[in-house]
Scaffold this motif. Structure first.
Motif, PDB file in Angstrom:
ATOM      1  N   MET A  46       3.377  73.293  79.813  1.00 47.62           N
ATOM      2  CA  MET A  46       2.836  74.015  81.616  1.00 47.62           C
ATOM      3  C   MET A  46       1.925  73.099  81.985  1.00 47.62           C
ATOM      4  O   MET A  46       1.043  73.276  82.044  1.00 47.62           O
ATOM      5  CB  MET A  46       3.314  75.712  81.873  1.00 47.62           C
ATOM      6  N   ASN A  47       2.390  73.115  83.738  1.00 49.17           N
ATOM      7  CA  ASN A  47       1.325  72.481  84.680  1.00 49.17           C
ATOM      8  C   ASN A  47      -0.118  73.282  84.954  1.00 49.17           C
ATOM      9  O   ASN A  47       0.534  74.616  84.902  1.00 49.17           O
ATOM     10  CB  ASN A  47       2.297  71.797  85.595  1.00 49.17           C
ATOM     11  N   PRO A  48      -0.847  73.037  85.400  1.00 47.47           N
ATOM     12  CA  PRO A  48      -1.872  74.135  85.632  1.00 47.47           C
ATOM     13  C   PRO A  48      -2.221  73.856  86.998  1.00 47.47           C
ATOM     14  O   PRO A  48      -2.819  75.781  87.264  1.00 47.47           O
ATOM     15  CB  PRO A  48      -3.531  73.589  84.958  1.00 47.47           C
ATOM     16  N   THR A  49      -0.843  74.154  87.518  1.00 52.55           N
ATOM     17  CA  THR A  49      -1.377  74.015  89.140  1.00 52.55           C
ATOM     18  C   THR A  49      -0.570  75.431  89.784  1.00 52.55           C
ATOM     19  O   THR A  49      -1.061  75.608  90.456  1.00 52.55           O
ATOM     20  CB  THR A  49      -0.459  73.133  89.620  1.00 52.55           C
ATOM     21  N   TRP A  50       0.115  76.062  88.286  1.00 53.89           N
ATOM     22  CA  TRP A  50       0.776  77.411  88.739  1.00 53.89           C
ATOM     23  C   TRP A  50      -0.361  78.180  88.900  1.00 53.89           C
ATOM     24  O   TRP A  50      -0.430  79.434  89.550  1.00 53.89           O
ATOM     25  CB  TRP A  50       1.542  77.517  87.322  1.00 53.89           C
ATOM     26  N   SER A  51      -1.227  78.611  87.660  1.00 55.80           N
ATOM     27  CA  SER A  51      -2.593  78.940  88.007  1.00 55.80           C
ATOM     28  C   SER A  51      -3.009  79.214  88.570  1.00 55.80           C
ATOM     29  O   SER A  51      -4.052  80.562  89.087  1.00 55.80           O
ATOM     30  CB  SER A  51      -2.968  79.347  86.444  1.00 55.80           C
ATOM     31  N   TYR A  52      -3.674  77.557  89.256  1.00 59.52           N
ATOM     32  CA  TYR A  52      -4.235  78.301  91.048  1.00 59.52           C
ATOM     33  C   TYR A  52      -3.740  78.228  91.922  1.00 59.52           C
ATOM     34  O   TYR A  52      -3.885  79.330  92.657  1.00 59.52           O
ATOM     35  CB  TYR A  52      -4.315  76.488  91.057  1.00 59.52           C
ATOM     36  N   LEU A  53      -2.155  78.286  92.361  1.00 62.99           N
ATOM     37  CA  LEU A  53      -1.630  78.734  92.991  1.00 62.99           C
ATOM     38  C   LEU A  53      -0.878  80.429  92.922  1.00 62.99           C
ATOM     39  O   LEU A  53      -0.983  80.890  93.952  1.00 62.99           O
ATOM     40  CB  LEU A  53      -0.066  77.913  92.903  1.00 62.99           C
ATOM     41  N   LEU A  54      -0.836  80.821  91.871  1.00 66.19           N
ATOM     42  CA  LEU A  54      -0.811  82.028  92.252  1.00 66.19           C
ATOM     43  C   LEU A  54      -2.480  83.316  91.565  1.00 66.19           C
ATOM     44  O   LEU A  54      -2.324  83.709  92.876  1.00 66.19           O
ATOM     45  CB  LEU A  54      -1.326  82.100  90.285  1.00 66.19           C
ATOM     46  N   THR A  55      -3.118  82.397  91.610  1.00 65.22           N
ATOM     47  CA  THR A  55      -4.499  82.555  91.775  1.00 65.22           C
ATOM     48  C   THR A  55      -4.508  82.524  93.397  1.00 65.22           C
ATOM     49  O   THR A  55      -5.194  83.736  94.057  1.00 65.22           O
ATOM     50  CB  THR A  55      -5.620  81.981  91.555  1.00 65.22           C
ATOM     51  N   LEU A  56      -5.060  81.715  94.411  1.00 67.96           N
ATOM     52  CA  LEU A  56      -4.542  81.544  95.157  1.00 67.96           C
ATOM     53  C   LEU A  56      -3.237  82.575  96.272  1.00 67.96           C
ATOM     54  O   LEU A  56      -4.042  83.089  97.281  1.00 67.96           O
ATOM     55  CB  LEU A  56      -4.523  80.027  95.697  1.00 67.96           C
ATOM     56  N   VAL A  57      -2.824  82.428  96.460  1.00 69.86           N
ATOM     57  CA  VAL A  57      -2.019  83.557  96.876  1.00 69.86           C
ATOM     58  C   VAL A  57      -2.611  84.579  97.127  1.00 69.86           C
ATOM     59  O   VAL A  57      -2.321  85.926  97.393  1.00 69.86           O
ATOM     60  CB  VAL A  57       0.167  83.227  96.832  1.00 69.86           C
ATOM     61  N   GLY A  58      -2.857  85.384  95.180  1.00 68.40           N
ATOM     62  CA  GLY A  58      -2.885  86.699  95.250  1.00 68.40           C
ATOM     63  C   GLY A  58      -4.443  87.315  95.780  1.00 68.40           C
ATOM     64  O   GLY A  58      -4.681  88.257  96.524  1.00 68.40           O
ATOM     65  N   ALA A  59      -5.259  86.160  95.733  1.00 70.55           N
ATOM     66  CA  ALA A  59      -6.668  86.841  96.858  1.00 70.55           C
ATOM     67  C   ALA A  59      -6.408  86.314  97.771  1.00 70.55           C
ATOM     68  O   ALA A  59      -7.051  87.489  98.519  1.00 70.55           O
ATOM     69  CB  ALA A  59      -7.534  85.481  95.645  1.00 70.55           C
ATOM     70  N   THR A  60      -5.518  85.819  98.590  1.00 67.93           N
ATOM     71  CA  THR A  60      -5.043  85.700  99.583  1.00 67.93           C
ATOM     72  C   THR A  60      -5.160  87.074 100.507  1.00 67.93           C
ATOM     73  O   THR A  60      -5.497  87.717 101.032  1.00 67.93           O
ATOM     74  CB  THR A  60      -4.506  84.733 100.143  1.00 67.93           C
ATOM     75  N   GLY A  61      -3.830  87.205  99.283  1.00 67.25           N
ATOM     76  CA  GLY A  61      -3.333  89.053 100.043  1.00 67.25           C
ATOM     77  C   GLY A  61      -4.057  89.355 100.150  1.00 67.25           C
ATOM     78  O   GLY A  61      -4.307  90.653 101.263  1.00 67.25           O
ATOM     79  N   LEU A  62      -4.756  89.824  99.099  1.00 66.88           N
ATOM     80  CA  LEU A  62      -5.817  90.560  98.605  1.00 66.88           C
ATOM     81  C   LEU A  62      -7.044  90.996 100.020  1.00 66.88           C
ATOM     82  O   LEU A  62      -7.920  91.714 100.392  1.00 66.88           O
ATOM     83  CB  LEU A  62      -6.901  90.656  97.264  1.00 66.88           C
ATOM     84  N   LEU A  63      -7.577  89.677  99.766  1.00 64.80           N
ATOM     85  CA  LEU A  63      -8.388  89.215 100.902  1.00 64.80           C
ATOM     86  C   LEU A  63      -7.772  89.539 102.059  1.00 64.80           C
ATOM     87  O   LEU A  63      -9.098  90.680 103.816  1.00 64.80           O
ATOM     88  CB  LEU A  63      -8.368  87.782 101.528  1.00 64.80           C
TER      89      LEU A  63
END
Length: 82
Positions: free
Chosen positions: A1-18
């Motif tokens: 699986m492409n590692p882009t998934w983990s970066y995208l999930l982290t970015l979106v989740g952290a943005t929501g929490l921020l």
């Protein structure tokens, strides 16, 4: 699986929490919508645990969004003085 998934999930989740941490109800909506990405990840990687967690997190994000939108008290263990 492409590692882009983990970066995208982290970015979106952290943005929501921020955003939520800055007292903006849109943060809870971002977190809620991010659960769709987690659900897609769960299906793509055949990891049902992530699918279950996506539903649970979506429910909590929805509760918090509703609390912020309708001035409902958030889930807390503290009792109100009023």
């Amino acid at each position: 699986m492409n590692p882009t998934w983990s970066y995208l999930l982290t970015l979106v989740g952290a943005t929501g929490l921020l955003v939520a941490g800055r007292a903006q109800r849109a943060g809870w909506l971002i977190g809620f919508l991010a659960q769709g990405l987690w659900a897609a990840y769960a299906v793509a990687t055949k990891q049902p645990g992530f699918l279950i967690s996506a539903f649970i997190y979506a429910y909590v994000y929805a509760l918090n969004y509703r609390a912020w939108t309708t001035k409902q008290p958030a889930l807390t263990s503290e009792k109100s003085d009023t």
